[in-house]
Structure formats: C-alpha cells, structure tokens
Design a protein around this motif. Sequence first.
Motif, mmCIF file in Angstrom:
data_model
loop_
_atom_site.group_PDB
_atom_site.id
_atom_site.type_symbol
_atom_site.label_atom_id
_atom_site.label_comp_id
_atom_site.label_asym_id
_atom_site.label_seq_id
_atom_site.Cartn_x
_atom_site.Cartn_y
_atom_site.Cartn_z
ATOM 1 N N LEU A 1 0.842 -1.195 0.000
ATOM 2 C CA LEU A 1 0.000 0.000 0.000
ATOM 3 C C LEU A 1 0.877 1.246 0.000
ATOM 4 O O LEU A 1 0.621 2.204 -0.748
ATOM 5 N N ALA A 2 1.933 1.237 0.816
ATOM 6 C CA ALA A 2 2.889 2.341 0.802
ATOM 7 C C ALA A 2 3.579 2.439 -0.549
ATOM 8 O O ALA A 2 3.808 3.542 -1.074
ATOM 9 N N GLY A 3 3.913 1.284 -1.135
ATOM 10 C CA GLY A 3 4.533 1.278 -2.453
ATOM 11 C C GLY A 3 3.613 1.845 -3.517
ATOM 12 O O GLY A 3 4.061 2.536 -4.442
ATOM 13 N N MET A 4 2.314 1.553 -3.408
ATOM 14 C CA MET A 4 1.334 2.098 -4.350
ATOM 15 C C MET A 4 1.322 3.621 -4.298
ATOM 16 O O MET A 4 1.367 4.298 -5.341
ATOM 17 N N LEU A 5 1.288 4.169 -3.089
ATOM 18 C CA LEU A 5 1.276 5.623 -2.931
ATOM 19 C C LEU A 5 2.586 6.239 -3.427
ATOM 20 O O LEU A 5 2.584 7.287 -4.085
ATOM 21 N N ALA A 6 3.708 5.585 -3.107
ATOM 22 C CA ALA A 6 5.009 6.098 -3.531
ATOM 23 C C ALA A 6 5.149 6.079 -5.052
ATOM 24 O O ALA A 6 5.652 7.036 -5.662
ATOM 25 N N ALA A 7 4.707 4.997 -5.677
ATOM 26 C CA ALA A 7 4.805 4.898 -7.137
ATOM 27 C C ALA A 7 3.909 5.911 -7.833
ATOM 28 O O ALA A 7 4.303 6.541 -8.816
ATOM 29 N N LYS A 8 2.705 6.083 -7.310
ATOM 30 C CA LYS A 8 1.794 7.071 -7.905
ATOM 31 C C LYS A 8 2.356 8.481 -7.745
ATOM 32 O O LYS A 8 2.362 9.270 -8.701
ATOM 33 N N GLY A 9 2.824 8.806 -6.548
ATOM 34 C CA GLY A 9 3.425 10.119 -6.337
ATOM 35 C C GLY A 9 4.676 10.313 -7.170
ATOM 36 O O GLY A 9 4.896 11.386 -7.750
ATOM 37 N N GLY A 10 5.500 9.268 -7.262
ATOM 38 C CA GLY A 10 6.715 9.360 -8.065
ATOM 39 C C GLY A 10 6.414 9.591 -9.533
ATOM 40 O O GLY A 10 7.107 10.363 -10.211
ATOM 41 N N ALA A 11 5.386 8.917 -10.049
ATOM 42 C CA ALA A 11 5.007 9.103 -11.455
ATOM 43 C C ALA A 11 4.548 10.535 -11.718
ATOM 44 O O ALA A 11 4.886 11.135 -12.748
ATOM 45 N N LEU A 12 3.779 11.090 -10.780
ATOM 46 C CA LEU A 12 3.285 12.460 -10.938
ATOM 47 C C LEU A 12 4.418 13.480 -10.838
ATOM 48 O O LEU A 12 4.460 14.462 -11.598
ATOM 49 N N VAL A 13 5.334 13.254 -9.915
ATOM 50 C CA VAL A 13 6.476 14.174 -9.770
ATOM 51 C C VAL A 13 7.379 14.100 -10.991
ATOM 52 O O VAL A 13 7.806 15.122 -11.540
ATOM 53 N N LEU A 14 7.689 12.877 -11.420
ATOM 54 C CA LEU A 14 8.599 12.684 -12.547
ATOM 55 C C LEU A 14 8.044 13.267 -13.841
ATOM 56 O O LEU A 14 8.790 13.812 -14.670
ATOM 57 N N SER A 15 6.731 13.192 -14.007
ATOM 58 C CA SER A 15 6.097 13.648 -15.248
ATOM 59 C C SER A 15 5.575 15.070 -15.166
ATOM 60 O O SER A 15 5.123 15.612 -16.195
ATOM 61 N N GLY A 16 5.601 15.646 -13.962
ATOM 62 C CA GLY A 16 4.981 16.952 -13.804
ATOM 63 C C GLY A 16 3.471 16.885 -13.918
ATOM 64 O O GLY A 16 2.826 17.849 -14.337
ATOM 65 N N ALA A 17 2.902 15.749 -13.572
ATOM 66 C CA ALA A 17 1.453 15.510 -13.595
ATOM 67 C C ALA A 17 0.854 15.636 -14.988
ATOM 68 O O ALA A 17 -0.298 16.030 -15.153
ATOM 69 N N LYS A 18 1.624 15.290 -16.011
ATOM 70 C CA LYS A 18 1.097 15.293 -17.379
ATOM 71 C C LYS A 18 1.679 14.110 -18.146
ATOM 72 O O LYS A 18 2.703 13.548 -17.770
ATOM 73 N N THR A 19 0.982 13.744 -19.217
ATOM 74 C CA THR A 19 1.461 12.633 -20.028
ATOM 75 C C THR A 19 2.766 13.012 -20.723
ATOM 76 O O THR A 19 2.970 14.169 -21.092
ATOM 77 N N ILE A 20 3.634 12.038 -20.882
ATOM 78 C CA ILE A 20 4.937 12.251 -21.505
ATOM 79 C C ILE A 20 4.959 11.537 -22.851
ATOM 80 O O ILE A 20 4.907 10.302 -22.908
#
Length: 323
Positions: free
Chosen positions: A117-136
């Motif tokens: 569950l922590a990994g789910m939150l971390a991965a989702k947050g990491g994806a948003l941070v890495l992408s700037g919350a937009k599709t790449i």
Amino acid sequence: MRGNTRTNGVWLALAVLIVFGLLRYENFGSAYNIASFLNYNSMFILIAIGMCFVIMTGGIDLSVGSVAAFASVVAAYLSPYGLEVALPGGVLAGVGFGAVHAFAIVVMRVPPFITTLAGMLAAKGGALVLSGAKTIAVDWGSNFTKLGMENALGVLPWTIVIVAGVGLTAWCVLERTSLGRTVLAIGDSEEASTLMGLRVNRAKVFVYLFSGGCAGLAGVFLASGFGAGQPLEGLGWELAAIASVVVGGTLLTGGLGSVPATVAGALLLGLVFNILNFENGRGTISLSAYWQLVIRGAFLLVVILLQTRMSGGHDAADARVPD
C-alpha cells in the motif's frame, strides 16, 4: 486430479463467452479484433501472472497499477534511446519497487498489505512528480512504439508474444523447480516450510521482484502502445489482477494456484468488456463504462460461485492446481 475443480469454472465460462461472441457478432473472430483484444489485455495478463505468485505465498501486491504507471513514464523518457534502453529501463523501474517491497517484508517484517500500500502511494506520487502531472509523449522517431503497435511476423502482437514467453517461464518455475514448490509451501504454512529447511526468504524475495518486473513490463507496453507515459493510468489494475487470480482458482490464503488458469481469468474479464462493446455497437444496449464495471463485477461473482459449486467443498484437501 487434485485441485482441477477450482479451475473448471474459468475455462467453462471462457469457452461459453467465446462461442457466444462467435455466434452473435460478425467481426468477433476477425484478426483485427483478436489482435486488438490480445494487445490491450496483455498488460493485465502480465500483472495477473505476477500477482498469482505473490498470492500463492499468502501475500498481496497492491502497488502493481501505480508501478506500471511509473514505469510507463520512465519508458517514455527513455524512448529516444530506442527500445533497447526503454524496455529494460521500464522493467528495472518495476523491479526496483519489488526490491523495496521484498526488503520491507522479508527483512523488516512489515506485513505485505501495508508494504505494498505504501509502495502504491510512492509509485503514484513518483510518477506524478517525474512527469509533472502530465502525459509524456514518446519519441516517435525511435523504434520504441513498434513493441506496442506492430505484430510479430505480421501475425500476433509483439506484446502477446512476450507475455506468452513470460507465462511459459512462470509455469515452468512453478511446476518444474524447487522454487515453485517452495512458493506453494509457504502459502500452506510458512512456519512449517521454515522448519523443513526450505529457502523461504529467497522465494518471498523472488515473488515480489517478479511481480514488480511484470508491472514494469506492463508499463512499457502502456507507453509503447498508447504513445505516451501516463502517470494517471493504472487505477484499479491491482483489483483486476486480484480478480483474475481469484477467478483462476488461486486461493487468497495461498498454497494453491495455476498460471494458465490465471491467464484464462484475465482473458475472461477482458472478454466481458469486449462483448459489452460489441453490444453497444449493435445498439442493443447503451451502457457507460461505469455500468460495464457493475456488470463485470456481477459476472465475476457468478464465476466464483460456479467454481465453489464445482469444487464441492473439497478445497481444504487441495495442495495445488495441476495444469
């Protein structure tokens, strides 16, 4: 044969739906529909195979959808370097999360539910941070999109060919190796497995690495097939994977499971959506995606009830599901 009754339901339901579709819809059996169906559902088959191994140990991995989204962003960023870099890069991103999960579960003794569950939150947050919350967007000038948009030898999508290889390898590991037997033994009783001298920790590390790798590869398929890394994708994928595993006859308590039946479970759930889309196209019904989810859930319940009736209550004596 021991345990077969738990898988009969999914194979029967899958056969019935295929026959129904072939008889009712003109283009249901067309090469285009089959290729499109397999290409799209290859992502869900992958994460279901990984989830099957985790659940067979009595664990759970709630992070697979978010990890796939994260891996899709990583693969999109690496796409200018070609498939040779983006593919392993996305898979390694998933394996990295699996390694963190394995460390927390095996070494730190954190329960799998909390860890993933922590990994789910971390991965989702990491994806948003890495992408700037937009599709790449991927680099269309490289060969990266060939993976998700082209067929092998003009016949089957490359994605489903790769999934077939992963599934065959997973089946061989489960059925033909001591590692596979240890995975099932842990689900029966981790304490007894330890007392027997089985390499319990090694098997638990493997299943979480494998699940993370499958999720990472699914993310690569997502970016390649849709032309973009999508940080907001993956919502509910973990539930679809768990449903596929359960429909395939694997016990949530562990100790029993089948890779082929899990694949059939993923195909069955995807086929329900495929048939509903054909019905919408015929104008017979007009269901939104929300109602389709309701029907899919109801169908899932019916299949599980069918399995329960066919198993005749003898699951307590089952040790595994032979193929």
